[in-house]
Write an enzyme that holds these catalytic residues in place. Structure first.
Site, PDB file in Angstrom:
ATOM      1  N   ASN A  62      13.900  -1.262  13.606  1.00  0.00           N
ATOM      2  CA  ASN A  62      14.124  -1.256  12.155  1.00  0.00           C
ATOM      3  C   ASN A  62      14.047  -2.702  11.656  1.00  0.00           C
ATOM      4  O   ASN A  62      14.907  -3.524  11.991  1.00  0.00           O
ATOM      5  CB  ASN A  62      15.494  -0.643  11.852  1.00  0.00           C
ATOM      6  CG  ASN A  62      15.683  -0.435  10.363  1.00  0.00           C
ATOM      7  OD1 ASN A  62      15.157  -1.197   9.550  1.00  0.00           O
ATOM      8  ND2 ASN A  62      16.417   0.594  10.006  1.00  0.00           N
ATOM      9  N   VAL A  63      13.034  -3.012  10.869  1.00  0.00           N
ATOM     10  CA  VAL A  63      12.822  -4.408  10.479  1.00  0.00           C
ATOM     11  C   VAL A  63      13.849  -4.906   9.459  1.00  0.00           C
ATOM     12  O   VAL A  63      13.872  -6.091   9.124  1.00  0.00           O
ATOM     13  CB  VAL A  63      11.375  -4.680   9.980  1.00  0.00           C
ATOM     14  CG1 VAL A  63      10.350  -4.357  11.053  1.00  0.00           C
ATOM     15  CG2 VAL A  63      11.077  -3.943   8.687  1.00  0.00           C
ATOM     16  N   TYR A 154      10.445  -3.829  -5.646  1.00  0.00           N
ATOM     17  CA  TYR A 154       9.225  -3.788  -4.817  1.00  0.00           C
ATOM     18  C   TYR A 154       8.252  -4.896  -5.241  1.00  0.00           C
ATOM     19  O   TYR A 154       7.661  -5.584  -4.396  1.00  0.00           O
ATOM     20  CB  TYR A 154       8.601  -2.405  -4.983  1.00  0.00           C
ATOM     21  CG  TYR A 154       7.399  -2.101  -4.126  1.00  0.00           C
ATOM     22  CD1 TYR A 154       7.530  -1.844  -2.764  1.00  0.00           C
ATOM     23  CD2 TYR A 154       6.125  -2.023  -4.697  1.00  0.00           C
ATOM     24  CE1 TYR A 154       6.417  -1.520  -1.989  1.00  0.00           C
ATOM     25  CE2 TYR A 154       5.012  -1.698  -3.932  1.00  0.00           C
ATOM     26  CZ  TYR A 154       5.164  -1.452  -2.571  1.00  0.00           C
ATOM     27  OH  TYR A 154       4.055  -1.135  -1.818  1.00  0.00           O
TER      28      TYR A 154
HETATM   29  P1  NAP Z   1       4.403   5.122   4.456  1.00  0.00           P
HETATM   30  O1  NAP Z   1       3.357   6.175   4.604  1.00  0.00           O
HETATM   31  O2  NAP Z   1       5.655   5.447   3.720  1.00  0.00           O
HETATM   32  O3  NAP Z   1       4.769   4.583   5.934  1.00  0.00           O
HETATM   33  C1  NAP Z   1       5.722   3.568   6.068  1.00  0.00           C
HETATM   34  C2  NAP Z   1       5.809   3.126   7.523  1.00  0.00           C
HETATM   35  O4  NAP Z   1       6.788   2.076   7.577  1.00  0.00           O
HETATM   36  C3  NAP Z   1       6.278   4.212   8.468  1.00  0.00           C
HETATM   37  O5  NAP Z   1       5.693   4.028   9.731  1.00  0.00           O
HETATM   38  C4  NAP Z   1       7.774   3.960   8.534  1.00  0.00           C
HETATM   39  O6  NAP Z   1       8.382   4.442   9.740  1.00  0.00           O
HETATM   40  C5  NAP Z   1       7.804   2.442   8.500  1.00  0.00           C
HETATM   41  N1  NAP Z   1       9.095   1.917   8.057  1.00  0.00           N
HETATM   42  C6  NAP Z   1       9.792   2.239   6.936  1.00  0.00           C
HETATM   43  N2  NAP Z   1      10.947   1.558   6.896  1.00  0.00           N
HETATM   44  C7  NAP Z   1      10.968   0.793   8.015  1.00  0.00           C
HETATM   45  C8  NAP Z   1      11.897  -0.110   8.559  1.00  0.00           C
HETATM   46  N3  NAP Z   1      13.059  -0.373   7.966  1.00  0.00           N
HETATM   47  N4  NAP Z   1      11.608  -0.712   9.734  1.00  0.00           N
HETATM   48  C9  NAP Z   1      10.441  -0.445  10.380  1.00  0.00           C
HETATM   49  N5  NAP Z   1       9.525   0.407   9.920  1.00  0.00           N
HETATM   50  C10 NAP Z   1       9.790   1.020   8.758  1.00  0.00           C
HETATM   51  O7  NAP Z   1       3.829   3.833   3.732  1.00  0.00           O
HETATM   52  P2  NAP Z   1       2.297   3.395   3.453  1.00  0.00           P
HETATM   53  O8  NAP Z   1       1.890   3.956   2.155  1.00  0.00           O
HETATM   54  O9  NAP Z   1       1.490   3.620   4.667  1.00  0.00           O
HETATM   55  O10 NAP Z   1       2.520   1.820   3.218  1.00  0.00           O
HETATM   56  C11 NAP Z   1       2.350   0.867   4.259  1.00  0.00           C
HETATM   57  C12 NAP Z   1       2.444  -0.530   3.639  1.00  0.00           C
HETATM   58  O11 NAP Z   1       1.448  -0.658   2.621  1.00  0.00           O
HETATM   59  C13 NAP Z   1       3.788  -0.798   2.960  1.00  0.00           C
HETATM   60  O12 NAP Z   1       4.164  -2.136   3.155  1.00  0.00           O
HETATM   61  C14 NAP Z   1       3.483  -0.548   1.500  1.00  0.00           C
HETATM   62  O13 NAP Z   1       4.358  -1.236   0.663  1.00  0.00           O
HETATM   63  C15 NAP Z   1       2.058  -1.056   1.413  1.00  0.00           C
HETATM   64  N6  NAP Z   1       1.315  -0.505   0.288  1.00  0.00           N
HETATM   65  C16 NAP Z   1       1.090   0.842   0.176  1.00  0.00           C
HETATM   66  C17 NAP Z   1       0.360   1.314  -0.914  1.00  0.00           C
HETATM   67  C18 NAP Z   1       0.074   2.779  -1.116  1.00  0.00           C
HETATM   68  O14 NAP Z   1      -0.481   3.129  -2.177  1.00  0.00           O
HETATM   69  N7  NAP Z   1       0.379   3.657  -0.176  1.00  0.00           N
HETATM   70  C19 NAP Z   1      -0.115   0.419  -1.880  1.00  0.00           C
HETATM   71  C20 NAP Z   1       0.144  -0.934  -1.725  1.00  0.00           C
HETATM   72  C21 NAP Z   1       0.842  -1.394  -0.627  1.00  0.00           C
HETATM   73  P3  NAP Z   1       9.467   5.660   9.701  1.00  0.00           P
HETATM   74  O15 NAP Z   1       8.724   6.884   9.266  1.00  0.00           O
HETATM   75  O16 NAP Z   1       9.968   5.742  11.092  1.00  0.00           O
HETATM   76  O17 NAP Z   1      10.521   5.241   8.708  1.00  0.00           O
END
Ligand code: NAP
Length: 246
Positions: A62-63, A154
């Site tokens: 957990n980061v 965020y």
């Molecule tokens: P996601 O589908 O919600 O997946 C999030 C990932 O982060 C999961 O593997 C989750 O693991 C892990 N995670 C969450 N809390 C954590 C913690 N405290 N410690 C370690 N791991 C943790 O998110 P995503 O959409 O793929 O986004 C990935 C990155 O891209 C994020 O930084 C997000 O802000 C960025 N981003 C996303 C978008 C978008 O439109 N989706 C746009 C811009 C930027 P668990 O399931 O085990 O919690």
């Protein structure tokens, strides 16, 4: 002894992180992926990569908890010798309008998205400095560049990540370590699945390329920035947003 380079991807169990882990594994890295809560999904991702014939392992880290990060580096990453690539991808949202946002919701989002990335980068850099090589890639967001109502926490975390990227790039350049950020636009993952069909259509219409992004759009850029070919790119912010912010 295994001589393949090692890439660490935080939040690799789902979404963008999963795609990044897969593509890095396909391009020859041993991938160490992390997750926080959902072991079943992490195991499934690991299995998918291994069944393709590539190398990956998943670890619960957990980061938001610095001691979990340092213990992981002490027990897993350091004994492996060195680390070639760190992708700070783990992220969460806890949305709410400014006037109603709780202190805890602000702190939680900063802890995972910004402080977690800082601690991972610091620990990774200790190893990379010794080997005089490294790639650090921070997954920020378009929201850190243009803001978004309901996401003060965020936006602050993701904008902070951009400043941190540039400062780290300057500190680490003399050791041939590059540090770059990617700012995805709207990407189809669990994080954006709460969007209603109306909102999805609204966003798609405002994106010049006419669609939301895919996880593979982001993973492809990470693989390039992680490669030896990207050795003269550092301190940069790469927007991958279909032209939404340009
Ligand atoms: P996601 O589908 O919600 O997946 C999030 C990932 O982060 C999961 O593997 C989750 O693991 C892990 N995670 C969450 N809390 C954590 C913690 N405290 N410690 C370690 N791991 C943790 O998110 P995503 O959409 O793929 O986004 C990935 C990155 O891209 C994020 O930084 C997000 O802000 C960025 N981003 C996303 C978008 C978008 O439109 N989706 C746009 C811009 C930027 P668990 O399931 O085990 O919690």
């Amino acid at each position: 002894m295994n001589t393949a380079p090692i890439a660490l991807v935080t939040g690799a169990s789902r979404g963008i992180g999963k795609a990044i882990a897969k593509e890095l594994a396909k391009s020859g890295f041993i991938v160490y992926g992390t997750y926080a809560h959902n072991k079943a999904e992490a195991d499934e991702t690991c299995k998918e990569i291994q069944e393709l014939g590539f190398q990956a392992q998943m670890f619960q880290v957990n980061v938001a908890h610095s001691e979990e990060i340092t213990a992981f580096f002490d027990t897993v990453v350091k004994p492996a010798g060195t680390l070639h690539v760190l992708v700070n991808n783990a992220g969460i949202t806890k949305d709410g309008l400014l006037l109603r946002m709780k202190d805890q919701d602000f702190d939680d989002v900063i802890s995972v998205n910004l402080r977690g990335a800082f601690i991972c980068a610091r620990e990774a850099a200790k190893l990379m400095v010794k080997s005089r090589y490294g790639r650090i890639i921070n997954i920020s967001s378009i929201v850190g560049e243009m803001g978004n109502a309901g996401q003060v926490n965020y936006a602050a975390a993701k904008a902070g990540l951009l400043g941190m990227t540039k400062a780290m790039a300057k500190e680490l350049a003399s050791r041939s370590i590059t540090v770059n950020a990617i700012t995805p636009g709207f990407i189809t993952t669990d994080m954006t699945k709460e969007l209603t069909d109306d909102m999805r259509e609204h966003y798609s219409k405002s994106i010049p390329l006419g669609r939301l992004g895919t996880v593979d759009d982001i993973a492809a850029a990470v693989v390039f920035l992680a490669s030896a070919q990207a050795s003269y790119i550092t301190g940069q912010v790469l927007g991958i947003n279909g032209g939404l912010y340009c």
